[in-house]
Design a protein around this motif. Structure first.
Motif, short mmCIF file in Angstrom:
data_model
loop_
_atom_site.label_atom_id
_atom_site.label_comp_id
_atom_site.label_asym_id
_atom_site.label_seq_id
_atom_site.Cartn_x
_atom_site.Cartn_y
_atom_site.Cartn_z
N ALA A 31 0.84 -1.05 -0.10
CA ALA A 31 0.05 -0.16 -0.15
C ALA A 31 0.78 1.29 -0.12
O ALA A 31 0.43 2.48 -0.68
CB ALA A 31 -1.13 -0.02 1.29
N LYS A 32 1.93 1.38 0.66
CA LYS A 32 2.89 2.31 0.95
C LYS A 32 3.35 2.70 -0.63
O LYS A 32 3.23 3.96 -1.06
CB LYS A 32 4.18 2.27 1.48
CG LYS A 32 3.80 2.37 3.00
CD LYS A 32 5.01 2.24 3.88
CE LYS A 32 4.97 1.94 5.22
NZ LYS A 32 6.45 1.95 6.05
N LEU A 33 3.86 1.83 -1.49
CA LEU A 33 4.39 2.32 -2.70
C LEU A 33 3.18 2.52 -3.68
O LEU A 33 3.11 3.77 -4.49
CB LEU A 33 5.06 0.91 -3.33
CG LEU A 33 5.70 1.01 -4.77
CD1 LEU A 33 7.24 0.56 -4.76
CD2 LEU A 33 4.68 0.86 -5.89
N VAL A 34 2.07 1.91 -3.84
CA VAL A 34 0.82 2.12 -4.77
C VAL A 34 0.25 3.77 -4.40
O VAL A 34 0.01 4.45 -5.04
CB VAL A 34 -0.20 1.12 -4.53
CG1 VAL A 34 -1.29 1.57 -5.15
CG2 VAL A 34 0.50 -0.17 -4.92
N LEU A 119 -4.20 -0.82 4.42
CA LEU A 119 -4.32 0.59 4.21
C LEU A 119 -3.58 1.42 5.56
O LEU A 119 -3.23 2.52 5.16
CB LEU A 119 -5.77 1.27 3.80
CG LEU A 119 -6.50 0.64 2.92
CD1 LEU A 119 -7.77 1.09 2.71
CD2 LEU A 119 -5.93 1.27 1.42
N ILE A 120 -3.54 0.73 6.68
CA ILE A 120 -3.00 1.76 7.41
C ILE A 120 -1.60 1.96 7.27
O ILE A 120 -1.11 3.24 7.80
CB ILE A 120 -2.89 0.80 8.84
CG1 ILE A 120 -4.54 0.48 9.42
CG2 ILE A 120 -2.11 1.33 9.97
CD1 ILE A 120 -4.76 -0.43 10.49
N ALA A 121 -0.91 0.95 6.70
CA ALA A 121 0.66 1.46 6.13
C ALA A 121 0.59 2.56 5.33
O ALA A 121 1.33 3.63 5.57
CB ALA A 121 1.17 0.34 5.55
N ALA A 122 -0.25 2.83 4.53
CA ALA A 122 -0.45 3.89 3.37
C ALA A 122 -0.65 5.14 4.24
O ALA A 122 0.08 6.24 4.25
CB ALA A 122 -1.14 3.73 2.39
#
Length: 135
Positions: A31-34, A119-122
């Motif tokens: 999720a972070k990269l995206v 989603l928490i990571a993002a």
């Protein structure tokens, strides 16, 4: 890690190639990269961003699209690490021009690929100014 001259990749960027690549690697990339990639992608639509910044964004997204870069994407875990570093580097440069509308649009697209736990990571990555977050 020294970042490559990702501007040389700007000719590889097309909106359709970007969306195809993101859709294909979303789960593997995380999720972070995206989210970082989507933020940059939607920032291209903003009139708050200069042509120079748009060229840098296109170079970074072109770098993401190409399978041949400093660390090839096929290498597990490390393969997308250089892509994330480039995206965050560019995002830091344009963060002041990333509007709430862009953040909402990127997040809305992100929920198509990730569940709430992922989603928490993002959300944590860009809760504050990304210039304060080390790569």
């Amino acid at each position: 890690m020294e970042l490559p001259d990702f501007i040389q990749y700007k000719d590889l960027f097309t909106p359709s190639a970007f969306m195809e690549k993101i859709g294909r690697i979303a789960k593997r990339a995380g999720a972070k990269l995206v989210y970082a990639a989507l933020l940059l992608y939607y920032t291209l639509e903003s009139d708050r961003v200069s042509m120079k910044e748009k060229a840098i964004i296109i170079g970074a997204l072109g770098y993401l699209i190409t399978p041949i870069d400093v660390v090839p994407d096929a290498i597990p875990i490390a393969g997308l690490g250089d892509d994330l570093a480039v995206l965050i580097f560019v995002l830091r440069k344009v963060w002041g021009d990333v509007g709430d509308d862009v953040k909402e649009k990127a997040h809305a697209k992100l929920v198509q690929w990730f569940d709430d736990d992922e989603l928490i990571a993002a959300d944590d990555l860009f809760r504050d100014d990304p210039r304060d977050n080390p790569v």
